[in-house]
Design an enzyme around this catalytic site. Structure first.
Site, mmCIF file in Angstrom:
data_model
loop_
_atom_site.group_PDB
_atom_site.id
_atom_site.type_symbol
_atom_site.label_atom_id
_atom_site.label_comp_id
_atom_site.label_asym_id
_atom_site.label_seq_id
_atom_site.Cartn_x
_atom_site.Cartn_y
_atom_site.Cartn_z
ATOM 1 N N HIS A 158 0.843 -1.147 -0.089
ATOM 2 C CA HIS A 158 0.111 0.040 -0.118
ATOM 3 C C HIS A 158 0.658 1.259 -0.010
ATOM 4 C CE1 HIS A 158 -4.044 -1.839 0.808
ATOM 5 N NE2 HIS A 158 -3.244 -3.031 1.110
ATOM 6 N N ASP A 358 3.409 9.459 -0.531
ATOM 7 C CA ASP A 358 2.410 8.793 -0.374
ATOM 8 C C ASP A 358 2.011 7.832 -1.270
ATOM 9 O OD1 ASP A 358 0.208 8.246 1.156
ATOM 10 O OD2 ASP A 358 -0.685 10.230 1.348
HETATM 11 P P1 ADQ Z 1 -3.165 6.271 5.029
HETATM 12 O O1 ADQ Z 1 -1.696 6.590 4.955
HETATM 13 O O2 ADQ Z 1 -3.808 5.990 6.344
HETATM 14 O O3 ADQ Z 1 -3.269 4.765 3.927
HETATM 15 P P2 ADQ Z 1 -4.963 7.430 2.978
HETATM 16 O O4 ADQ Z 1 -4.965 6.894 1.712
HETATM 17 O O5 ADQ Z 1 -5.075 8.912 3.030
HETATM 18 O O6 ADQ Z 1 -3.683 7.231 3.888
HETATM 19 O O7 ADQ Z 1 -6.261 6.952 3.909
HETATM 20 C C1 ADQ Z 1 -6.576 7.418 5.094
HETATM 21 C C2 ADQ Z 1 -8.096 7.105 5.351
HETATM 22 O O8 ADQ Z 1 -8.392 7.523 6.739
HETATM 23 C C3 ADQ Z 1 -9.132 7.773 4.477
HETATM 24 O O9 ADQ Z 1 -10.067 7.072 3.988
HETATM 25 C C4 ADQ Z 1 -9.672 9.186 5.299
HETATM 26 O O10 ADQ Z 1 -10.663 9.514 4.833
HETATM 27 C C5 ADQ Z 1 -9.602 8.398 6.803
HETATM 28 N N1 ADQ Z 1 -8.892 9.565 7.610
HETATM 29 C C6 ADQ Z 1 -8.063 10.271 7.606
HETATM 30 N N2 ADQ Z 1 -7.790 11.234 8.389
HETATM 31 C C7 ADQ Z 1 -9.208 11.081 9.317
HETATM 32 C C8 ADQ Z 1 -9.953 11.673 10.319
HETATM 33 N N3 ADQ Z 1 -9.066 12.826 10.961
HETATM 34 N N4 ADQ Z 1 -10.777 11.408 10.840
HETATM 35 C C9 ADQ Z 1 -11.530 10.361 10.127
HETATM 36 N N5 ADQ Z 1 -10.731 9.640 9.063
HETATM 37 C C10 ADQ Z 1 -9.806 9.989 8.598
HETATM 38 C C11 ADQ Z 1 -2.098 3.851 3.440
HETATM 39 C C12 ADQ Z 1 -1.178 4.458 2.405
HETATM 40 C C13 ADQ Z 1 -1.855 5.365 1.431
HETATM 41 C C14 ADQ Z 1 -2.811 4.382 0.687
HETATM 42 C C15 ADQ Z 1 -3.751 3.580 1.589
HETATM 43 C C16 ADQ Z 1 -4.664 2.716 0.786
HETATM 44 O O11 ADQ Z 1 -0.190 5.342 3.203
HETATM 45 O O12 ADQ Z 1 -1.033 6.003 0.462
HETATM 46 O O13 ADQ Z 1 -3.648 5.282 -0.084
HETATM 47 O O14 ADQ Z 1 -3.101 3.054 2.725
HETATM 48 O O15 ADQ Z 1 -4.001 1.727 0.037
#
Ligand code: ADQ
Length: 485
Positions: A158, A358
């Protein structure tokens, strides 16, 4: 159809997948349509006296078997905080300077993966397809092969793959390469990641990339390809509360939603907003930045540092520009229910998503999905987020270039309604084309077709295998789309 066997660091409660969001929704959906088993850490750290190595906890949930294992406090420290989050996470995000190369971490990492493999082996059936997720579990496939498992085993990373020279700096890079080579299929988020992994094998003298694109290493052949993770627009939008709880805003809002992680570029984002206020004073009192940054991995030192830095920066910028009735930066260091985020995204003129690195970044896609098509906001997106490969109609910025980001805010605020609509339409089309169900289906179809062809002695799948697999009858049924019966 055989079972799907998933292995990941954490196992999500299937009934709460919608709230967890992201890939949890796709996996829960997959397990509703196909019998399966999900293996992971229970989230528990056992105290002295308790037996961390007791039999795994096995729970039946409909046609899914959930298998969880606790960690000892030593394993938690060396495997989870140490190797996974103190070495692999920073290095894979190109932060070699933050890597904690401590002796003993890798051995514990391997030991925990071996323990997972031993727990899984007796539960496997001959026609199971095994799908391992993320950097915590790179050696799991290799350990299963050592135990004689011949089922198709795929791996999806990921997070990003760093440039070859950075990857090669990990003292155990050869062991990691051997672990990667044990899979039939390695799925990555972007084409850049695939190129980086090819270079890692080539430059490190660890394997060859053959003419048909497959990698030959450690007496095995594996296919590496990109499968960008998407979102499920329907369930995301359906989770929106019927009545908005947002009060009418007196200012134009820029929104940031990122876990509080040093990869997310938060200090640079705050600095860019400060520079924007300095450079374009006519926008003072009219615009504000709301940044949600829920805490994660607080016991890792680098995370405590970034928290302090952000508190200082937001305080400095608010102190310099703020007025009695206007706070330029609202910094919220708490988690927010996902259903609230949709309204917040919709009421924000700019989605400010500027990670330094990311894998994908699902927040960028969620922001676009939440917009009102008749009056959409503008996405400012880092070129170093995997999502930038698909979301080319966003305002793409270099998160290290504070001046450029400050100017992008101005461009976004001045953008005509017509241009905002055109960009939003193109972004929505990109998000719809590859949603979370396509990601799941394409990966599994490819894995199963690659493995079947591997039964042939040499010259296995051609590069067309990917395409063919994508066109093959669905092994994983998708949820009916609106308008379909
Ligand atoms: P993450 O690093 O966690 O995931 P991201 O892809 O942005 O990053 O996903 C975060 C999820 O958490 C989103 O669905 C978002 O809405 C939720 N979220 C974030 N902040 C929040 C908050 N304050 N309150 C509630 N919900 C919140 C890892 C990798 C990414 C990759 C994903 C999926 O680092 O690059 O996109 O896995 O493969």
């Amino acid at each position: 159809m055989g079972r799907i066997v998933l292995a990941s660091n954490r196992v999500v409660d299937l009934s709460k997948a919608a709230q967890a969001g992201g890939v949890a929704i796709a996996i829960a959906d997959l397990l509703r349509t196909r019998p399966g088993l999900w293996l992971g850490w229970s989230g528990k750290i056992v105290d002295k006296g308790e037996d961390a190595h007791a039999a795994p906890n096995v729970v039946e949930d409909g046609t899914t078997t959930i298998v969880t294992i606790p960690l000892s406090s030593r394993e938690y420290k060396d495997y989870y905080l140490g190797y996974a989050n103190g070495v692999l996470w920073p290095v894979f995000h190109s932060r070699l300077d933050l890597a904690q190369f401590e002796s003993g971490y890798y051995n514990r990492y391997l030991e925990v993966n071996r323990r997972f493999a031993h727990a899984l082996k007796p539960l496997l059936k001959p026609d199971d397809t095994i799908w391992v997720h993320d950097y915590h579990m790179i050696p799991l496939g290799m350990e299963l092969r050592r135990l004689g498992v011949q089922n198709p085993i795929g791996f999806f990373l990921h997070i990003p793959v760093p440039g070859a020279q950075t990857f090669l700096a990990i003292p155990e890079h050869k062991e990691l390469a051997r672990g990667i080579a044990a899979y039939d299929l390695v799925g990555l988020q972007t084409r850049v990641d695939v190129t980086n992994l090819d270079h890692f094998f080539l430059d490190g003298g660890l394997g060859q990339v053959m003419e048909d694109g497959r990698t030959k290493a450690f007496d095995r052949e594996l296919l590496t390809a990109s499968f960008p993770v998407g979102i499920d627009m329907e369930s995301f939008l359906a989770s929106r509360p019927k009545k908005s709880r947002e009060r009418p805003l007196s200012t134009i809002r820029l929104i940031g939603v990122d876990r509080l992680d040093y990869t997310k570029g938060l200090p640079q984002k705050f600095r860019a907003f400060g520079r924007f206020l300095e450079k374009y004073p006519e926008y003072r009192r009219k615009v504000n930045l709301s940044q949600f940054a829920p805490p994660t991995r607080e016991s890792v030192v680098a995370y405590a540092d970034i928290r302090k830095e952000l508190e200082t920066l937001s305080g400095t910028i608010n102190g310099k520009f703020g007025e009695l009735d206007w706070v330029p930066i609202q910094y919220i260091h708490r988690s927010t229910p996902r259903r609230m985020l949709i309204d917040i995204f919709r009421n924000s003129r700019i989605g400010f998503v500027t990670p330094l690195r990311d894998g994908m970044n699902l927040v960028a896609k969620e922001y676009v999905a939440a917009q009102d098509p008749d009056d959409p906001g503008v996405l400012i997106l880092s070129r170093f987020a995997g999502a930038a490969e698909q979301l080319t109609e966003a305002l793409i910025v270099n998160p290290y270039n504070i001046e450029e980001m400050a100017d992008a805010i101005k461009i976004a605020l001045d953008m005509s309604l017509q241009e905002r609509k055109e960009r939003n339409e193109a972004l929505l089309a990109a998000i719809r084309t590859q949603d979370t169900f396509d990601w799941c289906r394409t990966f599994l179809n490819t894995l199963e077709s690659v493995h079947n062809r591997e039964a042939r002695p040499m010259g296995g799948p051609t590069p067309d295998a990917l395409l063919e697999a994508q066109q093959a009858p669905l092994l994983v049924p998708t949820r009916p789309r609106a308008g379909q019966s």
